[in-house]
Design a protein around this motif. Structure first.
Motif: not given
Length: 460
Positions: A378-384, A412-416
């Motif tokens: 879920p954190l990957h998706w929220a960050a992305f 962090l990779h997903s957000a960046a």
């Protein structure tokens, strides 16, 4: 003089056979050189055991044979504790001969003229007796070894199965020492598999030491009975012959079996030994499918952590969630459906930054670090998606800030990659490992990264 006659043995062995008349002969010898001896024979249970010549005469230095008979045929050997016995009494007979009535009267008058020469134990022996003794938890070891002394090799081998079934390590060892063959295929079921199912490691070791045949299902049997100790022993002993991922006739591994039975420690042990929790059987079922089918909540939780089969479909296109959902109505497996289903709802809520939805799913028991088919949490998706409020809620509920997907990427990779700079620095402020700036041009800000981090503050 201590005695007038001598028995050739201290015991009279009777081979017991179900429903048949059983008898045995024994011999007495007159020790007197010049005088005949009168003999009286009585049993401790005359209604059960009879003797053909209860009163007799033996000439000097001669012998006489007698027959002990079990009076009533039976399906059960009449074992007693202490065992029945024959009492041998004697007296000198100067006349050399006398009728039975005279001898009866002679022994009916106790006195110094009557000698008690021997007490002969009546021993019931043979395979039928041994089988009865095997089933008794408080069996007498000497009585058992005596009972099998009259057994043939094939009879001893047939007795191995009931001995293993009763978990009698001592009985199994006695049978093998007496000549039983543990390698013979006397039954359709492996003795080793039977011993594992019974759960006696000592019996397993005894059979293994005797060359007992090992089939491919032994690890499955151990997994089904939650016997990690047996699995450790077998894998260590047969390192090159047994595989922790061996499959049965339906393509199931020991992990499948452990999942079906809910044995979490076995699942963990198999995975630790290199077992693959993602294997599927012939119908496309993973261990997670079996845990869902049987409603094994703890096993499901374990498999959700160590496997990536949550979204795998069987040959009919069904996921583990579908199987759990099918059985929910009749068996009330709400918790299991939540485990397999609320994680999907949590992922959807995180993708659209539905903070209330995220909180509701977490409150219902969804795993904050659950994964989708690509390993995204879920954190990957929220960050992305730039859902900074959802990210905060997830972190507050224990989300791993550096959790990696199947390709090794963190949130962090997903957000960046998506260009969400504030969110990226928010993750860094909460412990995310800082990436290589050359790989992420969005983070190549005119300000120094550390300076920006020090100046940055988040207000929800």
């Amino acid at each position: 003089m201590d005695r007038l006659v001598k028995a050739e043995a201290k015991e009279v062995d009777v081979i017991f056979a179900k429903g048949q008349k059983c008898s045995s002969t024994f011999k007495l010898t007159n020790l007197m050189h010049t005088m005949s001896v009168a003999v009286s024979l009585t049993t401790t249970n005359p209604s059960l055991f009879t003797i053909n010549k209860p009163f007799s005469t033996i000439p000097p230095l001669s012998s006489a044979s007698y027959t002990l008979q079990l009076s009533h045929p039976s399906d059960q050997p009449p074992l007693s504790d202490p065992p029945d016995a024959i009492t041998v009494r004697s007296t000198m007979l100067p006349t050399g001969k006398a009728p039975a009535d005279h001898l009866r009267r002679l022994f009916s008058k106790p006195g110094p003229h009557v000698f008690r020469d021997a007490v002969l134990t009546i021993s019931l022996i043979g395979p039928h007796v041994a089988e009865i003794l095997i089933s008794q938890t408080l069996q007498t070891h000497n009585l058992f070894t005596k009972s099998i002394s009259a057994c043939t090799k094939s009879q001893l081998t047939r007795l191995l199965k009931p001995a293993v079934e009763c978990g009698g390590a001592e009985a199994v060892a006695d049978l093998l020492n007496a000549g039983a063959d543990a390698t013979a295929t006397a039954t359709t079921e492996s003795l080793m598999s039977l011993a594992i199912r019974v759960g006696n490691l000592q019996v397993v070791k005894i059979l293994e030491g005797s060359g007992c045949k090992m089939d491919e299902s032994v690890l499955h049997e151990a997994a089904a009975t939650n016997r990690i100790d047996v699995m450790e022993f077998l894998l260590e002993r047969y390192d090159e012959e047994l595989d922790v991922d061996s499959v049965d006739w339906e393509g199931r591994t020991p992990i499948h079996v452990a999942a079906r039975e809910g044995h979490v420690r076995v699942i963990e042990f198999c995975v630790w030994m290199g077992g693959n929790p993602n294997c599927v059987d012939w119908k496309g079922w993973s261990p997670l499918h079996y845990a869902a089918w049987k409603g094994q909540v703890k096993a499901t939780e374990c498999l959700l952590e160590c496997s990536n089969m949550k979204y795998a479909r069987d040959r009919e296109g069904r996921r583990a969630f579908c199987i759990a959902k099918e059985r929910e109505a009749s068996e009330g497996r709400r918790r299991l459906v939540d485990l397999l289903g609320w994680g999907d709802a949590l992922l959807r809520a995180a993708r659209v930054d539905d903070v209330n939805g995220v909180k509701r799913c977490l409150g219902e028991g969804a795993s904050v670090n659950g994964r989708d088919q690509n390993g995204w949490s879920p954190l990957h998706w929220a960050a992305f998606k730039g859902g900074i409020k959802s990210v905060k809620v997830l972190l507050e509920h224990g989300a791993e800030v550096d959790i990696v997907d199947d390709a090794g990427y963190t949130p962090l990779h997903s957000a960046a990659e998506a260009g969400h700079l504030q969110l990226a620095f928010f993750l860094i402020s909460h412990g995310a490992s800082q990436p290589n700036l050359k790989s992420f041009p969005h983070l190549s800000h005119p300000l120094n990264l550390h300076s920006f981090h020090n100046q940055f503050s988040f207000s929800p």
